[in-house]
Design a protein around this motif. Structure first.
Motif, short mmCIF file in Angstrom:
data_model
loop_
_atom_site.label_atom_id
_atom_site.label_comp_id
_atom_site.label_asym_id
_atom_site.label_seq_id
_atom_site.Cartn_x
_atom_site.Cartn_y
_atom_site.Cartn_z
N SER A 1 24.05 42.86 71.51
CA SER A 1 24.63 43.24 70.10
C SER A 1 25.55 44.25 70.67
N SER A 2 26.19 44.95 69.48
CA SER A 2 27.28 45.85 69.77
C SER A 2 26.70 47.27 69.40
N THR A 3 25.71 47.61 70.07
CA THR A 3 24.69 48.53 69.58
C THR A 3 26.05 49.68 69.20
N ASP A 4 26.62 50.06 69.74
CA ASP A 4 27.31 51.07 69.91
C ASP A 4 28.19 51.37 68.76
N HIS A 5 29.06 50.23 68.03
CA HIS A 5 28.98 50.25 66.98
C HIS A 5 29.02 51.14 65.21
N PRO A 6 29.37 51.80 65.39
CA PRO A 6 29.34 52.52 63.75
C PRO A 6 28.30 51.52 62.53
N LEU A 7 28.80 50.55 62.12
CA LEU A 7 27.88 49.92 61.92
C LEU A 7 26.83 48.82 61.67
N TYR A 8 25.96 49.60 63.11
CA TYR A 8 25.50 48.80 63.46
C TYR A 8 23.83 48.95 63.09
N ASP A 9 23.48 49.59 62.89
CA ASP A 9 22.52 50.47 62.29
C ASP A 9 22.12 50.18 60.62
N GLN A 10 23.53 49.55 59.29
CA GLN A 10 23.45 49.10 58.00
C GLN A 10 23.64 47.55 58.54
N VAL A 11 24.56 47.13 59.64
CA VAL A 11 23.30 45.27 59.99
C VAL A 11 22.08 45.20 59.71
N VAL A 12 21.57 46.02 60.70
CA VAL A 12 20.14 45.83 61.00
C VAL A 12 19.63 45.79 59.87
N GLU A 13 19.81 47.10 58.67
CA GLU A 13 18.96 47.50 57.38
C GLU A 13 19.32 46.27 56.45
N ALA A 14 20.43 45.55 56.72
CA ALA A 14 20.49 44.38 56.14
C ALA A 14 19.81 42.90 56.09
N CYS A 15 19.46 42.87 58.17
CA CYS A 15 18.77 42.02 58.03
C CYS A 15 17.52 42.26 57.57
N ARG A 16 17.00 43.11 57.57
CA ARG A 16 15.84 43.50 57.57
C ARG A 16 14.94 43.82 55.78
N VAL B 1 16.64 37.09 65.00
CA VAL B 1 18.74 37.13 65.32
C VAL B 1 18.84 38.19 67.01
N TYR B 2 19.63 37.02 67.38
CA TYR B 2 19.07 37.99 69.23
C TYR B 2 20.48 38.23 69.33
N THR B 3 21.53 38.05 68.30
CA THR B 3 22.71 39.13 68.95
C THR B 3 23.37 39.43 67.50
N LEU B 4 23.65 40.54 67.47
CA LEU B 4 24.95 41.38 66.29
C LEU B 4 26.20 41.27 66.58
N GLU B 5 27.42 40.61 66.98
CA GLU B 5 28.74 41.49 67.28
C GLU B 5 29.01 41.62 65.85
N ILE B 6 29.91 42.67 66.52
CA ILE B 6 30.42 43.65 65.51
C ILE B 6 31.97 43.51 65.95
N SER B 7 33.12 43.65 65.48
CA SER B 7 34.17 43.64 65.32
C SER B 7 35.09 44.67 65.74
N ASP B 8 36.40 45.69 66.18
CA ASP B 8 36.84 45.95 65.87
C ASP B 8 37.30 46.09 63.95
N GLU B 9 37.58 45.04 63.59
CA GLU B 9 37.39 44.83 62.24
C GLU B 9 36.65 44.66 61.62
N ASN B 10 35.13 44.90 61.74
CA ASN B 10 33.78 45.16 61.42
C ASN B 10 33.48 43.85 60.75
#
Length: 68
Positions: free
Chosen positions: A17-32, A49-58
């Motif tokens: 997953s893209s854990t270093d992306h600033p939106l990662y925690d918000q995406v995890v909370e949405a999945c929860r 959920v296996y992988t959360l990929e977040i691009s530079d374009e969010n």
């Protein structure tokens, strides 16, 4: 996010997953907030959920499995 790239020997089959992306925690909370309809557990804590990929374009790509 290109699925056509060649696989390198020894590389993980499921991308990390893209854990270093600033939106990662918000995406995890949405999945929860998404619960399996048959049991009262969310899809993230169930391990669906296996992988959360977040691009530079969010843009978010979720790789997951479904229950039967």
């Amino acid at each position: 996010m290109n699925d056509a790239s060649p696989k390198i020997e020894g590389a993980p089959l499921i991308a990390p997953s893209s854990t270093d992306h600033p939106l990662y925690d918000q995406v995890v909370e949405a999945c929860r907030s998404v619960y399996d309809p048959e049991i009262p557990v969310n899809i993230y804590d169930l391990g669906l959920v296996y992988t959360l990929e977040i691009s530079d374009e969010n843009e978010v790509r979720v790789i997951m499995t479904l229950t039967a």
